[in-house]
Scaffold this motif. Structure first.
Motif, PDB file in Angstrom:
ATOM      1  N   ILE A 265       1.557  -0.962  -0.236  1.00 35.74           N
ATOM      2  CA  ILE A 265      -0.115   0.003   0.067  1.00 35.74           C
ATOM      3  C   ILE A 265       0.807   1.466   0.284  1.00 35.74           C
ATOM      4  O   ILE A 265       0.674   2.205  -0.466  1.00 35.74           O
ATOM      5  CB  ILE A 265      -1.136   0.071   1.336  1.00 35.74           C
ATOM      6  CG1 ILE A 265      -2.158  -1.331   0.789  1.00 35.74           C
ATOM      7  CG2 ILE A 265      -1.348   1.539   1.079  1.00 35.74           C
ATOM      8  CD1 ILE A 265      -2.588  -0.717   2.489  1.00 35.74           C
ATOM      9  N   GLY A 266       1.746   1.304   0.496  1.00 31.58           N
ATOM     10  CA  GLY A 266       2.408   2.314   1.082  1.00 31.58           C
ATOM     11  C   GLY A 266       3.583   2.535  -0.270  1.00 31.58           C
ATOM     12  O   GLY A 266       3.316   3.916  -0.727  1.00 31.58           O
ATOM     13  N   SER A 267       4.105   1.697  -1.237  1.00 32.88           N
ATOM     14  CA  SER A 267       4.684   1.949  -2.286  1.00 32.88           C
ATOM     15  C   SER A 267       3.416   2.448  -3.357  1.00 32.88           C
ATOM     16  O   SER A 267       4.544   3.098  -4.430  1.00 32.88           O
ATOM     17  CB  SER A 267       4.686   0.628  -2.592  1.00 32.88           C
ATOM     18  OG  SER A 267       3.822   0.206  -2.964  1.00 32.88           O
ATOM     19  N   GLY A 268       2.280   2.729  -2.891  1.00 27.89           N
ATOM     20  CA  GLY A 268       1.702   2.902  -4.181  1.00 27.89           C
ATOM     21  C   GLY A 268       1.916   4.416  -4.417  1.00 27.89           C
ATOM     22  O   GLY A 268       1.094   5.042  -5.392  1.00 27.89           O
ATOM     23  N   GLY A 269       1.796   5.074  -3.503  1.00 27.05           N
ATOM     24  CA  GLY A 269       1.968   6.879  -3.237  1.00 27.05           C
ATOM     25  C   GLY A 269       0.764   7.392  -3.646  1.00 27.05           C
ATOM     26  O   GLY A 269      -0.178   7.038  -3.583  1.00 27.05           O
ATOM     27  N   VAL A 270       0.735   8.211  -4.269  1.00 24.50           N
ATOM     28  CA  VAL A 270      -0.544   8.957  -4.529  1.00 24.50           C
ATOM     29  C   VAL A 270      -1.578   8.920  -5.760  1.00 24.50           C
ATOM     30  O   VAL A 270      -2.538   8.263  -5.245  1.00 24.50           O
ATOM     31  CB  VAL A 270      -0.074  11.414  -4.747  1.00 24.50           C
ATOM     32  CG1 VAL A 270      -1.573  11.413  -5.420  1.00 24.50           C
ATOM     33  CG2 VAL A 270       0.333  11.500  -3.949  1.00 24.50           C
TER      34      VAL A 270
ATOM     35  N   LYS B 270       0.713   2.574  -9.040  1.00 23.64           N
ATOM     36  CA  LYS B 270       1.319   2.310 -10.245  1.00 23.64           C
ATOM     37  C   LYS B 270       0.735   1.905 -11.213  1.00 23.64           C
ATOM     38  O   LYS B 270       1.586   1.866 -12.245  1.00 23.64           O
ATOM     39  CB  LYS B 270       2.541   1.507  -9.260  1.00 23.64           C
ATOM     40  CG  LYS B 270       3.271   1.480  -8.253  1.00 23.64           C
ATOM     41  CD  LYS B 270       4.099   0.160  -8.279  1.00 23.64           C
ATOM     42  CE  LYS B 270       4.671   0.643  -6.409  1.00 23.64           C
ATOM     43  NZ  LYS B 270       4.954  -0.865  -5.701  1.00 23.64           N
TER      44      LYS B 270
ATOM     45  N   GLY C 128      -4.657  -0.643  -2.529  1.00 24.52           N
ATOM     46  CA  GLY C 128      -3.092   0.695  -2.680  1.00 24.52           C
ATOM     47  C   GLY C 128      -2.278   0.200  -3.461  1.00 24.52           C
ATOM     48  O   GLY C 128      -1.731   1.658  -3.466  1.00 24.52           O
ATOM     49  N   GLU C 129      -1.673  -0.274  -3.839  1.00 28.88           N
ATOM     50  CA  GLU C 129      -0.480  -0.080  -4.669  1.00 28.88           C
ATOM     51  C   GLU C 129      -0.998   0.157  -6.134  1.00 28.88           C
ATOM     52  O   GLU C 129       0.120   1.171  -6.253  1.00 28.88           O
ATOM     53  CB  GLU C 129       0.574  -1.880  -4.837  1.00 28.88           C
ATOM     54  CG  GLU C 129       1.541  -1.254  -4.964  1.00 28.88           C
ATOM     55  CD  GLU C 129       2.308  -3.230  -5.534  1.00 28.88           C
ATOM     56  OE1 GLU C 129       1.490  -4.085  -5.648  1.00 28.88           O
ATOM     57  OE2 GLU C 129       3.464  -3.064  -5.754  1.00 28.88           O
TER      58      GLU C 129
ATOM     59  N   GLY D  76      -3.163   3.807  -5.726  1.00 29.93           N
ATOM     60  CA  GLY D  76      -3.028   4.990  -4.742  1.00 29.93           C
ATOM     61  C   GLY D  76      -3.346   5.065  -4.007  1.00 29.93           C
ATOM     62  O   GLY D  76      -4.741   4.882  -3.561  1.00 29.93           O
ATOM     63  N   TRP D  77      -3.456   6.582  -3.300  1.00 30.09           N
ATOM     64  CA  TRP D  77      -3.904   6.784  -1.760  1.00 30.09           C
ATOM     65  C   TRP D  77      -5.570   7.844  -3.145  1.00 30.09           C
ATOM     66  O   TRP D  77      -6.579   6.964  -1.938  1.00 30.09           O
ATOM     67  CB  TRP D  77      -3.050   8.349  -1.298  1.00 30.09           C
ATOM     68  CG  TRP D  77      -4.287   8.450  -0.481  1.00 30.09           C
ATOM     69  CD1 TRP D  77      -4.165   8.380   0.719  1.00 30.09           C
ATOM     70  CD2 TRP D  77      -4.370   9.719  -0.423  1.00 30.09           C
ATOM     71  NE1 TRP D  77      -4.887   8.692   1.210  1.00 30.09           N
ATOM     72  CE2 TRP D  77      -5.366  10.120   0.675  1.00 30.09           C
ATOM     73  CE3 TRP D  77      -4.901  11.384  -1.436  1.00 30.09           C
ATOM     74  CZ2 TRP D  77      -6.062  11.191   2.003  1.00 30.09           C
ATOM     75  CZ3 TRP D  77      -5.572  12.020  -0.605  1.00 30.09           C
ATOM     76  CH2 TRP D  77      -6.005  12.380   0.288  1.00 30.09           C
TER      77      TRP D  77
ATOM     78  N   CYS E  72      -7.521   4.201  -3.133  1.00 33.56           N
ATOM     79  CA  CYS E  72      -7.732   3.549  -1.733  1.00 33.56           C
ATOM     80  C   CYS E  72      -8.840   4.793  -0.964  1.00 33.56           C
ATOM     81  O   CYS E  72     -10.167   4.372  -0.166  1.00 33.56           O
ATOM     82  CB  CYS E  72      -7.215   4.242  -0.704  1.00 33.56           C
ATOM     83  SG  CYS E  72      -5.678   3.075  -0.989  1.00 33.56           S
TER      84      CYS E  72
END
Lengths: 617, 421
Positions: free
Chosen positions: B289-294, B297, B323-324, B327-328, B331
């Motif tokens: 999730i965190g690696s998805g960024g704004v 990908k 999430g990946e 992104g945010w 989500c």
């Protein structure tokens, strides 16, 4: 129906909304404000596979390949993926013991159980062929191809240099390098590293949780192809180089051959030599230690690093300076007065040309005195200071006393020494020295030291009658055959051409006229002009000779320096130089007996090196 | 009555639209999670996304069929459905296929039925029916007992199947009951109990109790007036209860919870960082999730979720893919859609004329809410790992069809809400 709890719906909605906001906030923390996760994701799911470019080739002046590459194979292992391995069979294929296997596996596991490390380095093509078709049985192992240097002729080791694995210093200096990369450590390999290495390529592979490659990441759009290393087109003449190395066998010393009109180095020999193939591949470590421990220091390039007393060859520069200063004229004669400085028996010189031919020590004592003590000041001390400064300026124009800007690593090039006033002030105190203190310089002894490349350059300056181009080993490099502007520029001594004609005449006489000191350098049909030197030092005299030929259209200038030879410049260095000139100009040496003699005879005493070279290392 | 029958259905298209959005978006993410280039075919029954397509079609058929049912029939058979599901749950205990450490599946050959998924809406129906019976009021003790029984019996059966997650979902019925009169104190006590439990695990118990005592004293002395001075014994009683609770935490934690549950709680509270073991799932899901960024990908471009780093990628941890890859922004859109649906369901419930329909609406919203809270909370590391699906989104036929029935029964009722049952 009364409904007194109707507004509890709002409470429930509020709970839902609060949780939603909480989630979005938490997600913002993870996704917007913490780059850490992105790094972790890339670390575990992407594998950067480096694609190594082949190192550039090195050619000689006629296009002959001197250095090229050979494929070798690194056996890589990912310890976690090693499964169902028949260890005994595997060891048999590789020719290692089970203990050795365990030790290597332990090392790999220690590095990382999940990522690849080198299990066995540099397996040759032949060895690899033996188990290539069995690789499928060794799960977790794979082959990575690298290249090694290969030299078809075992020559010019010190000039070409060698390649080795980068050390921490290299990595810190240039982020291009990664652990395990190769880099030029000396010679051309070092000075042209950025041309030769090319540019590494990168493949980004997407790997799964078991470290299996799924495929290229983003369809390979991030990948870059390696750029092949650029070639070097050197000025070396492979045949001449090999011939000169042969002549210097069993000796300590060096040979430099230049093309005067271009400053190109035709041959550069530092004896003892070694086979460059010794410093390649898995045998490198062991051989390196051996060569490094050798007292004769075969890995030093004496032609650039050695700082020797020049001996009588220095008289040529001295006479040019004196003539240009006008303190003597071409017809000036001095009596050979052995009370001033020792000399051999010969008639007194009546002119500069004769003085050069006979290499008369008292003559150049007088010449140097006139240069140093020009009578501009009453005090001989002040006068000497002035004279030394003027003299030194001249010498620097000859390329002495400064590091010649050759295209080999600067750390491997010496300056030599042309003392300045500060130098003597430090030794003797200010105004406590005069000509009588420093007169040894007149004949190339004393405080003056010269590097062999500078000696060859002196011969080239006389050949050109007054100018030189900085000696260099590479004519052009890279895909566009780039040329270095430094090596197109003329450096003038500022001394009149006629004076150099006198020097050339004197040098012609040295070889060809009765009473000359280098009759052994004479070659039938060639008008070689040379000058001998016999440099006194702690052990036996060094034997020195510089020459150029042909006299009026010089094609080659040579300096030969033989350390601790039993005999003067005429005995050892001159005939060797003669052979080299003959080889270069005629292509073939007819005097096979002479050639054989100088190849086999061993003039060097088993002595430690001269003091200065030893100090340097 | 005939007139009412012919009344045009007023289907709530917002609810239907949100359902469709979740199902479609869910399928895209299942496709992404199980995608590989060799098997890129959309409809392939060998793949999860291919099967899910089948379940979605089935769910859509069920939804349409439900539009043709008469709500009164469902309402009248509530107890029957409840009884049947209870029976199924009991049967499951004996013939269940063991999977993932739980035994909640009945293998029907072509399909593995998970009765606990259906227990939720059956319980919702039965409880709605009971609470809307004329004369039943929450004030009466008997009502409380019966209501509790209706919830706790299936909950206990599910719990016996070692399906702790699904059992916890039954706590959702607190919210509809709260709407009907259950004291709000119970919500506060619940939240306070969770907070105390966590604090008791993290902080020294005596310091914790000391702090509570200071708070209580401060309450009594700072707001000293007639009322608070009368309250001192209540405050004291609360304090004693807290003390008992805090000292029971160790016992519950060590004796009642199973080892894997203890580990999951430790990981959540940061007391243990076993990234290869108990903490692995959540660590990986946070990385994904965190690696998805704004903005993520991009669809099918996830690196972590596409390489089996996160287990249960297509089921309980499907949110990682969102999430990946999205992104945010994605989500937030997804969480927003859920919250919108939940809030909208409450509004719908409040406009019902029958108590039955209203209560049932609250049940639907609450069940969905608990699933959302536990599932997403677990994936982003706010709740210990408890394996329950994300409604309409996770892979799984039972769960998708059961949730669809749950939701569309309510949409059907809402469609002619003026009809009195």
């Amino acid at each position: 129906m009364s409904d007194k709890y109707a507004d509890r719906g709002r409470v429930v909605k509020a709970i839902f909304i609060v949780v939603g906001v909480l989630f979005v906030g938490r997600l913002a923390m993870l996704q917007l404000f913490d780059p850490h996760y992105r790094q972790l994701a890339d670390q575990q799911a992407l594998r950067n596979v480096t694609q190594y470019p082949a190192r550039g080739f090195i050619y000689d002046r006629h296009g002959e390949l001197l250095v090229h590459n050979e494929a070798v194979y690194d056996l890589m292992v990912i310890p976690r993926m090693v499964k169902e391995l028949d260890t005994a069979y595997f060891c048999q294929c590789l020719g290692i013991t089970v203990d050795d296997f365990e030790a290597r596996m332990k090392k790999a596991r220690k590095y990382s159980p999940y990522s690849a490390s080198i299990f066995m380095k540099q397996i040759s093509k032949e060895e690899y062929a033996k188990f290539e078709n069995k690789m499928f049985r060794f799960k977790g192992f794979y082959i990575s191809q690298r290249t090694l240097r290969i030299y078809d002729r075992p020559i010019a080791a010190q000039v070409l240099g060698y390649v080795g694995e980068v050390d921490q210093g290299d990595i810190d200096r240039d982020p291009y390098y990664r652990q395990g990369d190769y880099i030029g450590k000396s010679g051309l390999e070092k000075s042209y590293e950025e041309v030769l290495r090319g540019e590494k390529g990168k493949k980004v592979m997407h790997v799964d949780v078991h470290n299996r490659e799924i495929g290229p990441y983003l369809g390979g759009t991030l990948d870059t192809l390696p750029v092949e290393g650029g070639n070097l087109y050197t000025t070396l003449d492979a045949d001449l180089q090999q011939y000169a190395e042969g002549l210097m066998a069993n000796k300590r010393g060096c040979v430099v051959a230049l093309e005067p009109s271009t400053g190109e180095v035709l041959a550069m020999v530092s004896a003892p030599c070694y086979d460059p193939n010794l410093l390649v591949g898995r045998i490198r470590g062991e051989n390196y230690l051996k060569l490094n421990a050798d007292i004769a220091k075969p890995m030093l390039n004496r032609a650039l690093l050695g700082q020797y007393p020049p001996g009588s060859i220095f008289k040529i520069a001295q006479s040019m300076v004196a003539l240009d200063l006008g303190v003597i004229s071409p017809g000036t004669g001095f009596v050979c007065d052995k009370s001033l400085v020792g000399c051999h028996n010969h008639p007194s010189a009546t002119c500069v040309r004769e003085a050069i031919k006979m290499s008369c020590n008292p003559y150049f004592y007088q010449v140097y005195r006139r240069v140093i003590q020009q009578g501009k000041y009453k005090s001989i001390y002040k006068d000497s200071q002035y004279g030394l400064t003027v003299w030194r300026d001249y010498m620097l124009r000859f390329g002495f006393g400064q590091r010649l800007d050759i295209d080999l690593p600067k750390s491997g090039v010496s300056r030599g020494n042309i003392p300045d006033t500060a130098y003597y002030n430090r030794w003797y105190g200010k105004e406590r020295w005069a000509f009588s203190t420093i007169y040894s310089n007149s004949i190339g002894q004393g405080e003056v030291t010269v590097v062999p490349i500078q000696m060859a350059n002196l011969a080239a300056i006389v050949a050109n009658r007054g100018w030189y181009i900085t000696p260099h080993v590479v004519r052009a490099y890279g895909p566009d055959s780039t040329r270095d502007a430094r090596y197109l520029e003329h450096h003038e001594t500022g001394i009149r051409r006629e004076y150099f004609d006198i020097a050339a005449d004197g040098m012609y006489d040295v070889v060809h006229v009765a009473g000359g000191t280098a009759r052994r350098a004479r070659v039938e049909g060639l008008d070689i002009c040379g000058k001998t030197g016999t440099a006194e030092n702690y052990g036996n005299d060094h034997s020195v000779f510089i020459c150029f030929a042909p006299k009026n259209d010089p094609k080659v200038a040579v300096a030969v320096y033989v350390e601790n030879a039993q005999g003067g410049g005429g005995t050892w260095a001159a005939p060797i130089a003669g052979l080299i000139v003959e080889k270069y100009l005629c292509g073939e040496v007819k005097r096979k007996d002479v050639e054989k003699m100088y190849r086999e005879v061993e003039p060097c005493q088993k002595l430690p090196l001269t003091r200065r070279v030893k100090k340097k290392k | 009555m005939n007139r009412m029958y012919q009344e045009k259905l007023k289907i709530d298209w917002i609810a239907v639209g949100l359902w469709a959005f979740l199902v479609v978006f869910g399928w895209l993410n299942i496709y992404a999670a199980t995608y590989n280039e060799e098997q890129a075919a959309v409809f392939d029954l060998a793949t999860f996304h291919g099967k899910q397509l089948l379940w979605i079609a089935g769910a859509a058929v069920v939804a349409v069929l439900l539009m043709f049912t008469e709500p009164r029939v469902v309402s009248n058979t509530s107890y029957v459905i409840y009884g049947v599901v209870l029976a199924l749950l009991v049967v499951t205990l004996f013939i269940a296929t063991v999977s993932h450490g739980g035994k909640s599946w009945i293998d029907l050959g072509f399909f593995r039925l998970q009765p606990s998924e259906f227990a939720k809406f059956a319980t919702a129906l039965a409880l709605s029916k009971y609470m809307s019976t004329i004369g039943v009021e929450w004030k009466q003790t008997g009502t409380k007992v019966v209501a509790a029984a209706i919830v706790l019996i299936p909950m206990a059966l599910v719990f016996l199947q070692h399906d702790t997650g699904s059992a916890l979902v039954f706590l959702a019925f607190v919210l509809p009951l709260f709407r009907e009169g259950l004291s709000g104190v119970i919500l506060i006590v619940g939240v306070a109990a969770v907070a105390l439990f966590v604090l008791a695990l993290l902080v020294n118990k005596y310091i914790l109790l000391g702090a509570l005592a200071v708070l209580a004293a401060a309450y009594l002395f700072i707001w000293l007036n007639k009322r608070t001075s009368r309250d001192w014994w209540r405050v004291a009683a609360v304090l004693v209860c807290c003390a008992l609770f805090v000292f029971s935490v160790d016992f519950v934690f060590n004796k009642v919870l199973e080892p894997h549950q203890r580990e999951r709680i430790d990981v959540l509270l940061g007391k243990s960082e076993d990234l290869q073991g108990a903490g692995y799932n959540v660590h990986q899901s946070k990385i994904a999730i965190g690696s998805g960024g704004v903005a993520g990908k991009g669809f099918l471009r996830g690196t972590v979720t596409k390489a089996d780093f996160v287990p249960e990628q297509h089921t309980d941890f499907i949110f990682c893919t969102v999430g990946e890859e999205w992104g945010w922004v994605g989500c937030t859109a997804l969480v927003g859609a859920y919250v919108w649906l939940l809030v909208h369901l409450i509004s719908m419930a409040e406009r019902q004329r029958s108590r039955y329909a209203r209560f049932y609406g609250y049940c639907v919203a609450s069940i969905l809410f608990v699933h959302l809270f536990v599932n997403v909370g677990m994936v982003i590391g706010l709740v210990p790992v408890i394996g329950i699906p994300l409604p309409f989104f996770s892979y799984g036929g039972s769960s998708l069809i059961a949730f669809t029935i749950l939701l569309f029964l309510f949409i059907r009722q809402d469609a002619n809400k003026n009809q009195l049952l």
